[in-house]
Scaffold this motif. Structure first.
Motif, PDB file in Angstrom:
ATOM      1  N   SER A   1       0.838  -1.202   0.000  1.00  0.00           N
ATOM      2  CA  SER A   1       0.000   0.000   0.000  1.00  0.00           C
ATOM      3  C   SER A   1       0.871   1.249   0.000  1.00  0.00           C
ATOM      4  CB  SER A   1      -0.921   0.009   1.230  1.00  0.00           C
ATOM      5  OG  SER A   1      -1.504   1.290   1.407  1.00  0.00           O
ATOM      6  N   GLY A   2       0.749   2.036  -1.053  1.00  0.00           N
ATOM      7  CA  GLY A   2       1.497   3.282  -1.112  1.00  0.00           C
ATOM      8  C   GLY A   2       1.062   4.257  -0.026  1.00  0.00           C
ATOM      9  N   PHE A   3      -0.227   4.234   0.324  1.00  0.00           N
ATOM     10  CA  PHE A   3      -0.741   5.117   1.369  1.00  0.00           C
ATOM     11  C   PHE A   3      -0.069   4.820   2.701  1.00  0.00           C
ATOM     12  CE2 PHE A   3      -3.632   5.735   4.937  1.00  0.00           C
ATOM     13  CZ  PHE A   3      -4.027   7.058   4.792  1.00  0.00           C
TER      14      PHE A   3
ATOM     15  N   GLU B   1      -8.120   2.489  -4.510  1.00  0.00           N
ATOM     16  CA  GLU B   1      -7.412   3.626  -5.095  1.00  0.00           C
ATOM     17  C   GLU B   1      -6.948   4.591  -4.006  1.00  0.00           C
ATOM     18  OE1 GLU B   1      -9.665   3.802  -9.444  1.00  0.00           O
ATOM     19  OE2 GLU B   1     -10.431   4.984  -7.765  1.00  0.00           O
TER      20      GLU B   1
ATOM     21  N   GLN C   1      -4.036   3.173  -2.350  1.00  0.00           N
ATOM     22  CA  GLN C   1      -2.962   2.984  -3.332  1.00  0.00           C
ATOM     23  C   GLN C   1      -2.430   1.533  -3.338  1.00  0.00           C
ATOM     24  OE1 GLN C   1       0.025   6.124  -2.819  1.00  0.00           O
ATOM     25  NE2 GLN C   1      -1.567   7.423  -1.937  1.00  0.00           N
TER      26      GLN C   1
ATOM     27  N   GLU D   1      -2.112  -1.175  -5.695  1.00  0.00           N
ATOM     28  CA  GLU D   1      -2.182  -1.345  -7.145  1.00  0.00           C
ATOM     29  C   GLU D   1      -2.709  -2.711  -7.561  1.00  0.00           C
ATOM     30  OE1 GLU D   1      -1.843   0.934  -9.410  1.00  0.00           O
ATOM     31  OE2 GLU D   1      -1.427   2.441  -7.876  1.00  0.00           O
TER      32      GLU D   1
END
Length: 260
Positions: free
Chosen positions: A66-68, A134, A137, A139
């Protein structure tokens, strides 16, 4: 006196160097503490309050895909005095995404959830899940949900009921069946690709009118429904009167773009 002054100056120099060393040591120890705190946080437990519901997991689970959360739990993040991290998002969808993260991005399990959710609540539930993926984040989750939605739309459009009026006679079939014929494949693609009407709306249209021989079309439709079995076509042609065979073949070739 000179000796005393030299000793005094030397003592002051030693004191300054000792204080400098102590400051450097304190700074180093603080950096070590920060690094250890960050490493412990990376390995350790974290409590999240998502939309009023509590979730307990690890930073490693959250931040890997998770980018978040990777940004949230960076070295600059300070959780001093915080019992939990509050995130104002949908807890139901987050629970699904957390399960996905805990299983190291198990696409098969998420696809199964998408199937069950779509079957029970329709695709609107999946659109909500997509929005949350989304936001966080993730993907791989975004790609999985988008692929499922795309596939579901393709399947739905393939089985759309289509009504045709051929020479005054009504025929009802599916988009998938008609698209086995080049003429209809191009015709329906022309409607959808040029924005005239979405594929999923064909069943609501007025019948498609074709000013062609309905008996010839009935043979064509039976051939398409057989999966384009040439034996079926040959059987129908053998039952036609001799004087109609050439007309039939011309119609198939010149209008429907089939080699009869």
């Amino acid at each position: 006196r000179k000796r005393a002054k030299v000793v005094d100056d030397f003592s002051q120099l030693v004191d300054r160097q000792r204080k400098a060393l102590e400051n450097e040591r304190a700074s180093f120890e603080n950096e070590v503490t920060s690094v250890r705190k960050f490493e412990a946080r990376e390995r350790g437990r974290v409590v999240l309050n998502v939309g009023g519901r509590t979730f307990e997991t690890s930073v490693e689970t959250l931040a890997t895909k998770s980018g978040f959360f990777k940004a949230l739990f960076s070295g600059a993040w300070d959780d001093a005095g915080a019992d939990s991290v509050f995130i104002d998002r949908d807890p139901n969808h987050f629970g699904v995404l957390l399960s996905f993260l805990r299983n190291n991005g198990d696409v098969e399990c998420l696809s199964e959830h998408c199937y069950e959710a779509a079957k029970s609540h329709g695709t609107s539930a999946l659109l909500g899940l997509l929005r949350e993926a989304e936001f966080f984040q993730i993907e791989e989750a975004i790609e999985t949900v988008e692929d499922f939605l795309r596939h579901k739309e393709d399947v739905a459009s393939a089985f759309d009921m289509i009504t045709l009026n051929v020479g005054g006679e009504s025929f009802v079939t599916s988009r998938r069946t008609l698209c086995l014929c080049p003429f209809f494949d191009n015709l329906l693609a022309g409607y959808t690709n040029h924005g005239k009407v979405p594929a999923s709306k064909f069943s609501r249209l007025e019948p498609i009118f074709l000013d062609r021989n309905p008996k010839f079309f009935a043979i064509l439709l039976d051939y398409l429904r057989s999966g384009c079995d040439r034996k079926v076509l040959k059987l129908h042609i053998s039952l036609l009167p001799d004087e109609l065979i050439s007309y039939f073949k011309d119609d198939m070739s010149n209008f429907y773009e089939l080699n009869a």
